[in-house]
Structure formats: C-alpha cells, structure tokens
Design an enzyme around this catalytic site. Structure first.
Site, PDB file in Angstrom:
ATOM      1  N   HIS A  61       0.855  -1.190   0.000  1.00  0.00           N
ATOM      2  CA  HIS A  61       0.000   0.000   0.000  1.00  0.00           C
ATOM      3  C   HIS A  61       0.888   1.237   0.000  1.00  0.00           C
ATOM      4  CE1 HIS A  61       0.986  -0.569   4.223  1.00  0.00           C
ATOM      5  NE2 HIS A  61       0.468   0.612   4.541  1.00  0.00           N
ATOM      6  N   HIS A  63       1.305   3.940   2.161  1.00  0.00           N
ATOM      7  CA  HIS A  63       1.806   4.691   3.306  1.00  0.00           C
ATOM      8  C   HIS A  63       3.322   4.830   3.175  1.00  0.00           C
ATOM      9  CE1 HIS A  63      -1.861   3.971   6.128  1.00  0.00           C
ATOM     10  NE2 HIS A  63      -1.938   5.125   5.502  1.00  0.00           N
ATOM     11  N   ASP A  65       5.892   4.571   5.058  1.00  0.00           N
ATOM     12  CA  ASP A  65       6.826   3.587   5.613  1.00  0.00           C
ATOM     13  C   ASP A  65       6.890   2.313   4.774  1.00  0.00           C
ATOM     14  OD1 ASP A  65       4.190   3.115   6.468  1.00  0.00           O
ATOM     15  OD2 ASP A  65       4.825   1.993   8.232  1.00  0.00           O
ATOM     16  N   HIS A  66       6.129   2.266   3.676  1.00  0.00           N
ATOM     17  CA  HIS A  66       6.159   1.087   2.803  1.00  0.00           C
ATOM     18  C   HIS A  66       6.592   1.417   1.377  1.00  0.00           C
ATOM     19  CE1 HIS A  66       4.171  -1.703   5.668  1.00  0.00           C
ATOM     20  NE2 HIS A  66       3.751  -0.558   6.169  1.00  0.00           N
ATOM     21  N   HIS A 141      -7.221  -2.233   5.914  1.00  0.00           N
ATOM     22  CA  HIS A 141      -6.463  -1.142   6.508  1.00  0.00           C
ATOM     23  C   HIS A 141      -7.204   0.163   6.218  1.00  0.00           C
ATOM     24  CE1 HIS A 141      -3.023   0.461   8.471  1.00  0.00           C
ATOM     25  NE2 HIS A 141      -2.463   1.016   7.415  1.00  0.00           N
ATOM     26  N   ASP A 209       0.019  -4.362   7.761  1.00  0.00           N
ATOM     27  CA  ASP A 209      -0.947  -3.264   7.841  1.00  0.00           C
ATOM     28  C   ASP A 209      -2.359  -3.756   7.525  1.00  0.00           C
ATOM     29  OD1 ASP A 209       1.640  -1.975   7.807  1.00  0.00           O
ATOM     30  OD2 ASP A 209       0.555  -0.103   7.509  1.00  0.00           O
ATOM     31  N   HIS A 268       6.720  -5.751  11.482  1.00  0.00           N
ATOM     32  CA  HIS A 268       5.981  -4.489  11.561  1.00  0.00           C
ATOM     33  C   HIS A 268       5.618  -4.150  13.018  1.00  0.00           C
ATOM     34  CE1 HIS A 268       2.971  -1.359  10.620  1.00  0.00           C
ATOM     35  NE2 HIS A 268       3.639  -1.236   9.477  1.00  0.00           N
TER      36      HIS A 268
END
Length: 305
Positions: A61, A63, A65-66, A141, A209, A268
């Site tokens: 996805h 976000h 941090d990914h 999520h 997530d 995570h």
C-alpha cells in the site's frame, strides 16, 4: 528452493537497529522486493544479496513507511550498471502508476525502463515469475492494501523404469519431466504415464498493515511460511489495534493457526514496542513456535522429501 529474508521489522518509522518492514525473496536468480520504505536500500546492502538483480518490487500500500524508499533505491540500481535491456516491474494497488510517477520527480532519469502493474482488488491475479506463482488478496487497513501469496509448484517424480518399459527414448524424457506430452512411433505419450503421484510445492505468505480477516485463513492455508504484521504486543492494546487497523500478537498468532501455517514470523512492530520479546507469551500461548522477526533473519524453503 526459495530464500526469504527480513530487511526490516519496524512500522511507522525506523529506529536505531530497526529498519522499516520489508522482505526480500530470491528464487532462480531472481530477486523480488516486498515493500520499500525509507532506508530499505541500506538494509539491502547489509544483507548482501545484491541490488542490481532486483527485477520486481511488490508494494502492499502507499503509506510512506512502505514506499518512500523507492526513489533512492531506483537511483542506486541505476548506478549499479543496469541497462535498458533490464526492465524493472513494480506491482501494487490501483493508483500505483500515479504514485510512482510522483516519487520519480526526484529520480526522473534512469537507464532502465519501469513497468507498473496495478491490481484493482476485483480481478483474479495469476502472475508468474520464473515459475513462481503470485496471487493477491485484499487486506483491511485505512487505505487500499494488498496481501501476497507465492506458490512454487513441484512436478511429480519422473519414473525412468516406467519410461524404459514403454520404450520411450531418453531424448524424450526431459520433455515428459516438464509435464509435456510427446509423440513418437505414431503414439502420443502423456506425462502421467511416467510420472508419480502429486508432490507438495512451496508456499509463502506476506501481510502487513491489516486487521485479521476470515479470507486470510483460506488465502494463506498451509503456507510453509507466513510473515505477518504484529504491530501491538500487549493484549491491552486491542482497541488501539482495531482503531488503527493493525493486529496484536494474539490476533496474528490466531490467524497463523487458522491458516495452518507451518511457520509463523512476526514483523511491523510499533515504534512504541522497543522489546517485542517482552510480549512473546501472548503469541506463544496460541502459536507455540512463533518467531519474532529480526533484521536480516533469513530462511531457505526447500521441497519436502
């Protein structure tokens, strides 16, 4: 065989000694990267499996941090000698092309082409990389998120004695071993004539997530390894997990049990969880052999005898 390594086990933001959640998969000379948060390329260098040979990047996805580490990684790969004859494919949720284009504002010139493949969450995915089949499932999520499953099928064992009894020349054996029919002396011989019973292949699942979903139980059923997010260790954080669309250790362990996963790794971890081992019992009471992920932990999945 399939080699799998954790590049990072952190969620939201990196910590000293803890990179952001990412996984590297190696099969048949191909490197497949799962997620690419800030600092992923640093962890890749520490692991030592290489950077130039990453042919596919799979994003769960959008976000930060990914995916925020993507521009830097692409520039590094571009400086490693990769050429126009070596394209890189990025696979992810709908909207991927727009996100990649925006990130590439700071990495506009690369010596190799990039192909983006988007999944809309509806159509059936049947995508293969060197025989490794990739399928996807929608996660739960606060934005559109994908879970991934990888399956490497194994052909039945070739039985040379049966081939000899049928008078099949050795030159045809390899074709039959590949599961393809042959024709000689006016006769058609199908692979089942010389192959043994079906044999289990290899499988690997990755989800991060997400809240636990019933669909995960069948989607990840019987995987050899399931790497799942486990953001909150304390059972008291159950409501926080629900509000933020993540899982507790207990929920992630329960998902592993219901999916009949052979191995279960957690990743995570919340930045508010500096010592995940403190809450190990919350997972072990449900899935006794759970493994709390650490940077550069690796495993090789081999076909069972």
């Amino acid at each position: 065989m399939i080699d799998i390594a954790l590049l990072g086990t952190g969620g939201t933001l990196p910590l000293p000694g803890r990179f952001l959640s990412s996984v590297l998969l190696r099969h048949g000379g191909n490197l497949i990267l799962l997620d690419c948060g800030e600092g992923t390329q640093v962890s890749l260098r520490k692991l030592g499996w290489g950077l130039k040979d990453i042919g596919h990047i799979l994003i769960t996805h959008f976000h930060a941090d990914h995916i925020a580490g993507l521009p830097g990684l692409l520039l590094t790969v571009g400086n490693s000698g990769r050429t126009a004859e070596e394209p890189l494919t990025i696979f992810g949720p709908r909207g991927l092309q727009r996100v990649v284009d925006c990130l590439r504002v700071i990495a506009p010139v690369l010596p190799f082409p990039i192909h983006c493949i988007e999944w809309d969450g509806c159509s059936t995915v049947d995508w293969q990389i060197n025989g490794l089949r990739i399928s996807t499932c929608k996660a739960e999520h606060d934005m559109f998120t994908m879970a991934y499953r990888f399956d490497l099928p194994r052909l039945p064992e070739f039985q040379p004695q049966r081939a000899k009894e049928l008078g099949i020349p050795v030159t045809f054996w390899k074709t039959l071993q590949k599961g393809e029919a042959i024709t000689f002396d006016g006769k058609t011989i199908t692979p089942d004539a010389v192959l043994g019973p079906p044999r289990p292949g290899l499988s690997f699942g990755f989800v991060t997530d997400s809240r636990p979903r019933r669909t995960f139980h069948s989607f990840f059923q019987n995987v050899d390894l399931l790497i799942t997010e486990a953001t909150y260790g304390d059972n008291a954080d159950q409501q926080k997990a629900i509000d933020n669309k993540h899982m507790t250790f207990a929920e992630a362990a329960d998902m592993g049990i219901k999916a009949s996963a052979r191995r279960l790794w957690f990743t995570h971890f919340s930045p508010a969880l500096p010592n995940p081992d403190y809450f190990r019992r919350n997972a072990e009471s449900i899935f006794p052999e759970v493994v709390l992920g650490q940077e550069h932990m690796a495993i090789t999945l081999n076909f069972r005898s």
